[in-house]
Design a protein around this motif. Sequence first.
Motif, short mmCIF file in Angstrom:
data_model
loop_
_atom_site.label_atom_id
_atom_site.label_comp_id
_atom_site.label_asym_id
_atom_site.label_seq_id
_atom_site.Cartn_x
_atom_site.Cartn_y
_atom_site.Cartn_z
N MET A 1 56.77 0.86 -33.62
CA MET A 1 57.14 0.66 -32.22
C MET A 1 56.20 -0.36 -31.57
O MET A 1 54.99 -0.25 -31.72
N LEU A 2 56.77 -1.33 -30.89
CA LEU A 2 55.96 -2.36 -30.23
C LEU A 2 55.70 -1.93 -28.79
O LEU A 2 56.64 -1.68 -28.03
N LEU A 3 54.42 -1.82 -28.43
CA LEU A 3 54.05 -1.44 -27.05
C LEU A 3 53.34 -2.62 -26.41
O LEU A 3 52.28 -3.05 -26.88
N ILE A 4 53.94 -3.15 -25.34
CA ILE A 4 53.35 -4.29 -24.64
C ILE A 4 52.79 -3.78 -23.31
O ILE A 4 53.54 -3.29 -22.46
N LYS A 5 51.47 -3.89 -23.16
CA LYS A 5 50.84 -3.40 -21.93
C LYS A 5 50.44 -4.60 -21.08
O LYS A 5 49.75 -5.49 -21.57
N LEU A 6 50.87 -4.61 -19.85
CA LEU A 6 50.60 -5.74 -18.96
C LEU A 6 49.79 -5.25 -17.76
O LEU A 6 50.08 -4.18 -17.22
N ASP A 7 48.81 -6.06 -17.36
CA ASP A 7 48.07 -5.70 -16.15
C ASP A 7 49.00 -5.70 -14.94
O ASP A 7 48.95 -4.81 -14.10
N ALA A 8 49.81 -6.76 -14.87
CA ALA A 8 50.73 -6.88 -13.74
C ALA A 8 51.96 -7.69 -14.16
O ALA A 8 51.87 -8.55 -15.04
N THR A 9 53.08 -7.36 -13.57
CA THR A 9 54.29 -8.16 -13.77
C THR A 9 55.24 -7.85 -12.60
O THR A 9 55.07 -6.85 -11.91
N ASP A 10 56.21 -8.72 -12.40
CA ASP A 10 57.14 -8.46 -11.30
C ASP A 10 57.93 -7.17 -11.53
O ASP A 10 57.99 -6.30 -10.66
N SER A 11 58.55 -7.09 -12.71
CA SER A 11 59.37 -5.93 -13.04
C SER A 11 59.38 -5.80 -14.56
O SER A 11 59.65 -6.79 -15.26
N THR A 12 59.10 -4.61 -15.07
CA THR A 12 59.11 -4.44 -16.53
C THR A 12 60.52 -4.63 -17.09
O THR A 12 60.70 -5.11 -18.21
N ASN A 13 61.54 -4.24 -16.31
CA ASN A 13 62.92 -4.47 -16.78
C ASN A 13 63.18 -5.97 -16.92
O ASN A 13 63.73 -6.43 -17.93
N THR A 33 53.44 -1.62 -17.33
CA THR A 33 52.51 -2.36 -16.48
C THR A 33 51.78 -1.43 -15.52
O THR A 33 52.32 -0.41 -15.10
N ASN A 34 50.55 -1.83 -15.18
CA ASN A 34 49.78 -1.07 -14.20
C ASN A 34 50.21 -1.38 -12.78
O ASN A 34 50.05 -0.57 -11.88
N TRP A 35 50.67 -2.61 -12.61
CA TRP A 35 51.03 -3.04 -11.26
C TRP A 35 52.35 -3.80 -11.31
O TRP A 35 52.42 -4.91 -11.81
N GLN A 36 53.38 -3.14 -10.81
CA GLN A 36 54.70 -3.76 -10.78
C GLN A 36 54.93 -4.31 -9.37
O GLN A 36 55.02 -3.56 -8.41
#
Length: 243
Positions: A1-13, A33-36
């Motif tokens: 399973m690939l897990l992509i962790k982002l500090d921030a992004t507009d929308s994970t979808n 993401t921590n901050w959407q």
Amino acid sequence: MLLIKLDATDSTNAYLKDLLVSQNPPDGTVVQTNWQKKGRGQHGRQWLSEPGKNLTISVLKRFEQLKVADQFVLSIITSLAVADVLIKHGVPNVQVKWPNDILSGKQKLCGILVENIVKGTSLKAAVLGIGLNVNQDQFPYGLNATSIKLMTGKELPLDTVLNDLIGAMELRFDQYLFKPVESAIQAYEELLFGRHQKVELTTPEGTSLFATIQGIDARGRLRVKRMDGKVAVYGFNEIRIAI
Ligand code: BTN
């Protein structure tokens, strides 16, 4: 399973849908993401989540042979997986408000946004977006929202909830995808908010009616008994349950 962790992004979808176009992420890819910054909700609404406090994730599912007509099973499976995690952590009175808001009592603590990639009558892939309130303890007035922390008094590491949710989704997908839909519907109806009760339903045009919720049909439409005694079914864009 690939897990992509982002500090921030507009929308994970949105991030996962872009990834689907530019690369070839495998089935089961999860973006967190921590901050959407521009979270998207149902019906074109915003999804607001305090940075670092909650789970905002999207899960990619790919399909070989899922008919568009059967897409509601994805909402059922995702809702049941979220409910499993909440029940495990002691959240009281977990219910699903049709189609896929997860409540504790009458307060919402998780929203789900399913976005489908369709080819003809088949569903090629789906992005299952989940916003689960974990440790946030204040919400804007009038939102009727809550979190695991508010309902249980316990603060949880987000990674714990993430791992639980990924595990629960794998189990529920194995249990219900490509199986006769009746058992998934039964499990969903057991958690259905307002079942056998009279509720207020509102249309997108702003009219309202009262009806008794009976359950859902095989396509996931809400089945209700209206005040004139007639049974009616409503699709996702036709009606909303007022709380
Ligand atoms: C709703 O109840 O309106 C659905 C809310 C869905 C929010 C989640 S948070 C992660 C994913 N990314 C988004 O932009 N939205 C979903």
